[in-house]
Design an enzyme around this catalytic site. Sequence first.
Site, PDB file in Angstrom:
ATOM      1  CD  GLU A  68      -2.880  -1.191   2.346  1.00 27.33           C
ATOM      2  OE1 GLU A  68      -4.101  -1.098   2.275  1.00 27.33           O
ATOM      3  OE2 GLU A  68      -2.286  -1.403   3.418  1.00 27.33           O
TER       4      GLU A  68
ATOM      5  CG  ASP B 129     -12.012  -7.407  -1.424  1.00 27.60           C
ATOM      6  OD1 ASP B 129     -12.992  -7.571  -0.708  1.00 27.60           O
ATOM      7  OD2 ASP B 129     -10.942  -6.895  -1.003  1.00 27.60           O
TER       8      ASP B 129
HETATM    9  N1  ADE Z   1      -9.299  -4.888   2.881  1.00 27.30           N
HETATM   10  C1  ADE Z   1      -9.472  -5.154   1.568  1.00 27.30           C
HETATM   11  N2  ADE Z   1     -10.506  -5.985   1.377  1.00 27.30           N
HETATM   12  C2  ADE Z   1     -11.017  -6.256   2.603  1.00 27.30           C
HETATM   13  C3  ADE Z   1     -12.081  -7.068   3.057  1.00 27.30           C
HETATM   14  N3  ADE Z   1     -12.827  -7.757   2.211  1.00 27.30           N
HETATM   15  N4  ADE Z   1     -12.316  -7.126   4.397  1.00 27.30           N
HETATM   16  C4  ADE Z   1     -11.529  -6.420   5.256  1.00 27.30           C
HETATM   17  N5  ADE Z   1     -10.516  -5.649   4.870  1.00 27.30           N
HETATM   18  C5  ADE Z   1     -10.249  -5.555   3.556  1.00 27.30           C
END
Ligand code: ADE
Length: 229
Positions: free
Chosen positions: A12, A197
Amino acid sequence: MIIGIIGAMDEELELLLKEIKLEKKENKASMEFNCGELYGKTVVIVRCGIGKVNAAVCTQVLIDDFNVDSVINVGIAGGIGKNIFPGDIVIAENLVQHDMDTSAFGDKIGQIPRLNTYDFKCDNELVELAKKACASFEKNFFTGRIVTGDQFVADIEKIKWLSEDFGAVACEMEGGSIAQVCYLNEIPFVVIRSISDNANNGAHMDYEKFTPIAVKNSTNILENMIKIM
Ligand code: ADE
């Protein structure tokens, strides 16, 4: 004015650390604090590690030992809702910790018991600057509530709950605790995340695929934001 910039993971911060004019590195609490100049502003960039405890420790060190005047948390998040896609940007207006639960005492889930606030509000000026940075980058962005917990969310039922009970637009694992520490210390902060996601059953696979583009987007927004600060 010193700006503290926190990311949870190396990936990141990778792009940002290429841009900093590094003056010194200092280690504290097993974290490496990179002090220097970024686009003419004094910054401290640090990888806090994953989860709420790492993020809280890091934020307090930034405030106590590096005298930061504001904190910006950048990185990736799981998107919540049908209209949000990998690569989109979310600027938090406020944050809640979805894994805080003292409902046995009648509290709403997310409420930190005996604290005067339910959510932790981001600084208005920093939110406006982040929005301006998105506009100049011509990037789709969302504003609203980000929820934080020590869980990687990969479950449709859980997303439904986070959406319906919290009105959340994204979930991640650090922002809410950074927000709480800033609230306790009266330090302005903002959380800017890009979606990697959709926090659903395939989240871990999407995450692998989309993290590089999400990191690129959140880094670009932060860079634009720092330039106009
Ligand atoms: N960071 C990126 N995707 C995530 C997710 N699905 N749950 C928690 N933190 C995240």
